[in-house]
Scaffold this active site. Structure first.
Site, PDB file in Angstrom:
ATOM      1  N   HIS A  72       0.890  -1.160   0.000  1.00 20.37           N
ATOM      2  CA  HIS A  72       0.000   0.000   0.000  1.00 20.37           C
ATOM      3  C   HIS A  72       0.929   1.211   0.000  1.00 20.37           C
ATOM      4  O   HIS A  72       2.095   1.113   0.412  1.00 20.37           O
ATOM      5  CB  HIS A  72      -0.889   0.018   1.246  1.00 20.37           C
ATOM      6  CG  HIS A  72      -1.900  -1.099   1.239  1.00 20.37           C
ATOM      7  ND1 HIS A  72      -1.842  -2.161   2.097  1.00 20.37           N
ATOM      8  CD2 HIS A  72      -2.986  -1.300   0.452  1.00 20.37           C
ATOM      9  CE1 HIS A  72      -2.857  -2.987   1.845  1.00 20.37           C
ATOM     10  NE2 HIS A  72      -3.558  -2.484   0.844  1.00 20.37           N
ATOM     11  N   ASP A  75       2.422   1.557   3.267  1.00 15.61           N
ATOM     12  CA  ASP A  75       3.389   0.507   3.652  1.00 15.61           C
ATOM     13  C   ASP A  75       4.758   0.977   3.177  1.00 15.61           C
ATOM     14  O   ASP A  75       5.778   0.745   3.829  1.00 15.61           O
ATOM     15  CB  ASP A  75       3.105  -0.831   2.945  1.00 15.61           C
ATOM     16  CG  ASP A  75       1.782  -1.460   3.359  1.00 15.61           C
ATOM     17  OD1 ASP A  75       1.433  -1.361   4.543  1.00 15.61           O
ATOM     18  OD2 ASP A  75       1.106  -2.052   2.480  1.00 15.61           O
TER      19      ASP A  75
HETATM   20  C1  XUL Z   1      -8.964  -6.383   1.192  1.00 13.06           C
HETATM   21  C2  XUL Z   1      -7.837  -6.779   0.404  1.00 13.06           C
HETATM   22  C3  XUL Z   1      -6.717  -5.811   0.341  1.00 13.06           C
HETATM   23  C4  XUL Z   1      -6.203  -5.587  -1.027  1.00 13.06           C
HETATM   24  C5  XUL Z   1      -5.122  -4.571  -1.174  1.00 13.06           C
HETATM   25  O1  XUL Z   1      -9.932  -7.341   1.308  1.00 13.06           O
HETATM   26  O2  XUL Z   1      -7.812  -7.857  -0.148  1.00 13.06           O
HETATM   27  O3  XUL Z   1      -5.708  -6.295   1.165  1.00 13.06           O
HETATM   28  O4  XUL Z   1      -5.701  -6.773  -1.549  1.00 13.06           O
HETATM   29  O5  XUL Z   1      -5.521  -3.305  -0.858  1.00 13.06           O
END
Ligand code: XUL
Ligand code: MN
Length: 368
Positions: A72, A75
């Site tokens: 992210h 992150d």
């Molecule tokens: C949420 C999910 C997230 C995404 C990335 O359910 O899967 O972790 O993969 O934002």
């Protein structure tokens, strides 16, 4: 060119194509995100395991045989909202060095548009224009981070783009707003690709882009549909009442499956992110078969495991959900490669689906 030269060239190109085929056989590369090292908290209780440093997580990936990490935006750059563009750039470059040092690559970067006070009512589809602006600006920063980390893949999990109360937003207007937001990202950088990760619910009651069909349809409304694809997460497909293997076949028919979050889910409840194959080995097997028949990974796509340890997992077993998911994947890959295709084809031709069912079960149980 004389005939000896041309024979030599032919032989060389033959060797080259052999090498390429051999390389393509090693098609699968694996990836996880830092959030997959979670510490056991849930809405009803605090963490059950001690956290470790980001560097430790990075070093463990390599030991476990993973080749990439997904991020992210925060992150990559913690507390991103309080930092200037110069600071974000500096920290991203430092992260790139750490990744290079471990021999790892960044698979994707995703804007986290569900944590900040500005995203309480959604990001791109918030009813407040200031908050929509925040979501788009933050997504542009995500793209800048991705550039520095050397990936062209931006993942959009549209977490709060939906409603708790259907009457609170207009669905028609929300589609326009989503397209506007994606267009702004596509314009911000002409090389990036957007990969929409649909999920039908949680945290929302109803999401606007609940399935792969919706993701690929909205891609067509953007200014550059070729650069808008999707990411399938097994659990999210199951939560939409769909078979993840069918979702894989569908997305790959459009050449649009650019990333994948394998995990598992026991029925229609909160998103469980169980280890791959944990709830339904047959559904997992069919996902592996779908990946094999469509050649997933041959263009460099990664298999990511979006899995979490159980809350009860102790610190010494903290990484098992990652290595176990990968082991299950590899065992199921062996099962897919040894599936008795001829017998199955004959049973299909005879419309003997009763025995086809048993063939699959016995193959999975190791007796056929
Ligand atoms: C949420 C999910 C997230 C995404 C990335 O359910 O899967 O972790 O993969 O934002
Ligand atoms: Mn996911």
């Amino acid at each position: 060119m004389n005939s000896l030269d041309s024979r030599l060239l032919e032989a060389l190109s033959c060797v080259e194509s052999r090498l390429l085929t051999m390389a393509k056989k090693q098609q699968y590369r694996f990836c996880v995100g830092p959030w997959n090292f979670s510490v056991g908290q849930d809405p009803y209780g605090p963490p059950t395991r001690r956290d470790e440093s980001f560097d430790w997580k990075l070093s463990q990936l390599k030991i476990l045989g993973f080749e990439a990490m997904m991020f992210h935006d925060d992150d990559a750059v913690p507390e991103i909202d309080s930092k200037s563009s110069t600071q974000i750039l500096k920290e991203t470059r430092e992260l790139r060095k750490r990744l290079d040092g471990e021999g790892l690559v960044a698979e994707m970067v995703a804007p986290r548009l569900w944590f900040a006070p500005q995203t309480i009512d959604g990001g791109y589809t918030s009813n407040d224009p200031k908050h929509r602006r925040y979501a788009i600006d933050r997504s542009k920063r995500t793209i800048d981070i991705a550039n520095e980390l050397g990936t062209d893949l931006i993942v959009l999990w549209l977490a709060r783009e939906g409603t708790y109360l259907r009457e609170s937003k207009s669905g028609a207007r929300s589609v326009e707003l989503l397209v506007e937001a994606m267009d702004a990202m596509l314009k911000h950088d002409r090389k990036i690709r957007l990969s929409i990760e649909p999920k039908p619910n949680e945290p929302m009651d109803q999401a606007y882009i609940p399935t792969i069909g919706h993701a690929l349809a909205i891609a067509q409304l953007t200014l550059d549909p070729k650069r808008v694809g999707c990411l399938i997460e097994s659990a999210h497909a199951i939560l939409a009442g769909l078979d993840p293997a069918d979702e894989i076949d569908f997305a790959m028919a459009f050449d649009k499956l650019w990333s994948l979050h394998l995990n598992d889910q026991n029925g229609l409840k909160f998103d469980q992110d169980k280890p791959f194959g944990s709830a339904n080995l047959r559904v997992a097997f069919n996902q592996v078969r779908a990946l094999e028949r469509n050649g997933y990974g041959k263009k460099g796509e990664f298999i990511c495991f979006d899995v979490h340890p159980f809350r009860t997992t102790t610190e010494e077993n903290w990484l098992q959900h990652l290595s176990n998911s990968r082991r299950t994947f590899e065992h199921l890959l062996a099962k897919a490669k040894t599936y008795p295709e001829k017998e199955a084809t004959a049973l299909i031709a005879a419309r003997n689906y009763q025995d086809l069912d048993q063939l699959v079960l016995e193959h999975l149980m190791g007796v056929r």
